[in-house]
Design a protein around this motif. Structure first.
Motif, PDB file in Angstrom:
ATOM      1  N   GLN A 101       9.742  -7.592  -1.581  1.00 30.24           N
ATOM      2  CA  GLN A 101       8.733  -7.080  -0.658  1.00 30.24           C
ATOM      3  C   GLN A 101       9.377  -6.411   0.561  1.00 30.24           C
ATOM      4  OE1 GLN A 101       5.295  -7.032  -1.160  1.00 30.24           O
ATOM      5  NE2 GLN A 101       5.997  -7.542  -3.221  1.00 30.24           N
ATOM      6  N   ASN A 102      10.443  -6.995   1.085  1.00 28.28           N
ATOM      7  CA  ASN A 102      11.134  -6.395   2.226  1.00 28.28           C
ATOM      8  C   ASN A 102      11.724  -5.036   1.871  1.00 28.28           C
ATOM      9  OD1 ASN A 102      10.567  -8.509   3.975  1.00 28.28           O
ATOM     10  ND2 ASN A 102      12.473  -9.569   3.551  1.00 28.28           N
ATOM     11  N   PHE A 103      12.325  -4.942   0.691  1.00 25.97           N
ATOM     12  CA  PHE A 103      12.874  -3.652   0.260  1.00 25.97           C
ATOM     13  C   PHE A 103      11.758  -2.632   0.052  1.00 25.97           C
ATOM     14  CE2 PHE A 103      16.671  -5.994  -1.837  1.00 25.97           C
ATOM     15  CZ  PHE A 103      17.342  -6.037  -0.634  1.00 25.97           C
ATOM     16  N   ALA A 104      10.640  -3.082  -0.494  1.00 25.64           N
ATOM     17  CA  ALA A 104       9.505  -2.175  -0.729  1.00 25.64           C
ATOM     18  C   ALA A 104       8.947  -1.643   0.589  1.00 25.64           C
ATOM     19  CB  ALA A 104       8.413  -2.897  -1.521  1.00 25.64           C
ATOM     20  N   VAL A 105       8.864  -2.490   1.597  1.00 23.36           N
ATOM     21  CA  VAL A 105       8.402  -2.048   2.914  1.00 23.36           C
ATOM     22  C   VAL A 105       9.357  -0.995   3.471  1.00 23.36           C
ATOM     23  CG1 VAL A 105       8.089  -2.768   5.318  1.00 23.36           C
ATOM     24  CG2 VAL A 105       7.075  -4.120   3.475  1.00 23.36           C
ATOM     25  N   GLY A 106      10.651  -1.267   3.379  1.00 25.90           N
ATOM     26  CA  GLY A 106      11.642  -0.296   3.841  1.00 25.90           C
ATOM     27  C   GLY A 106      11.521   1.026   3.104  1.00 25.90           C
ATOM     28  N   TRP A 107      11.336   0.935   1.800  1.00 21.45           N
ATOM     29  CA  TRP A 107      11.185   2.150   0.986  1.00 21.45           C
ATOM     30  C   TRP A 107       9.960   2.942   1.437  1.00 21.45           C
ATOM     31  CZ3 TRP A 107      13.960   4.882  -2.379  1.00 21.45           C
ATOM     32  CH2 TRP A 107      13.287   5.884  -3.098  1.00 21.45           C
ATOM     33  N   ASN A 108       8.828   2.249   1.582  1.00 27.24           N
ATOM     34  CA  ASN A 108       7.589   2.930   1.969  1.00 27.24           C
ATOM     35  C   ASN A 108       7.687   3.534   3.362  1.00 27.24           C
ATOM     36  OD1 ASN A 108       6.294   2.434  -0.463  1.00 27.24           O
ATOM     37  ND2 ASN A 108       5.544   0.455   0.203  1.00 27.24           N
ATOM     38  N   GLN A 109       8.372   2.886   4.272  1.00 22.56           N
ATOM     39  CA  GLN A 109       8.515   3.426   5.625  1.00 22.56           C
ATOM     40  C   GLN A 109       9.415   4.656   5.654  1.00 22.56           C
ATOM     41  OE1 GLN A 109       9.986  -0.035   7.710  1.00 22.56           O
ATOM     42  NE2 GLN A 109       7.924  -0.642   8.339  1.00 22.56           N
ATOM     43  N   ARG A 110      10.371   4.729   4.764  1.00 23.12           N
ATOM     44  CA  ARG A 110      11.344   5.822   4.822  1.00 23.12           C
ATOM     45  C   ARG A 110      11.106   6.942   3.822  1.00 23.12           C
ATOM     46  NH1 ARG A 110      13.931   1.132   5.836  1.00 23.12           N
ATOM     47  NH2 ARG A 110      15.172   1.072   7.731  1.00 23.12           N
TER      48      ARG A 110
END
Length: 112
Positions: A101-110
């Motif tokens: 989930q943390n990686f997915a949030v980072g992906w979506n933000q960038r």
């Protein structure tokens, strides 16, 4: 870190933890050149010692991706590193795991 290397050896996973943490400190201080070099060294070591499917390896991938993104914007390499970490997390621990989930949030933000 040199003392730790002398005691544990340069290929010990604790040494790579220290490298990753120290790289983060350098990054926060604005020393991006040395932080990047240390992240790369930690990533190579973690891949060798733990393999690419280990969460500690993904952590360094994500940290290096963050540094590259912050410094250079959405480059191919920053995208590839985070994408690989996210894909391995999904494959290994599943979509609902907090790491994923943390990686997915980072992906979506960038990159989304």
């Amino acid at each position: 870190m040199q003392g730790q290397i002398a005691v544990l050896g340069e290929n010990h996973s604790d040494v790579f933890d220290t490298m990753n943490n120290y790289a983060g400190l350098l990054e926060r201080k604005g020393d991006l050149v040395n932080a990047e070099a240390l992240y790369r060294r930690a990533l190579e070591g973690r891949i060798r010692a733990l393999g690419p499917q280990h969460p500690d390896t993904w952590s360094v991938m994500s940290n290096l991706s963050d540094l590259l993104y912050t410094r250079d914007g959405p480059t191919h390499e920053s995208r590839l590193l985070l994408q690989k970490a996210l894909e391995m997390a999904i494959e290994t621990v599943g979509e609902d795991h907090s790491i994923t989930q943390n990686f997915a949030v980072g992906w979506n933000q960038r990159f989304a």
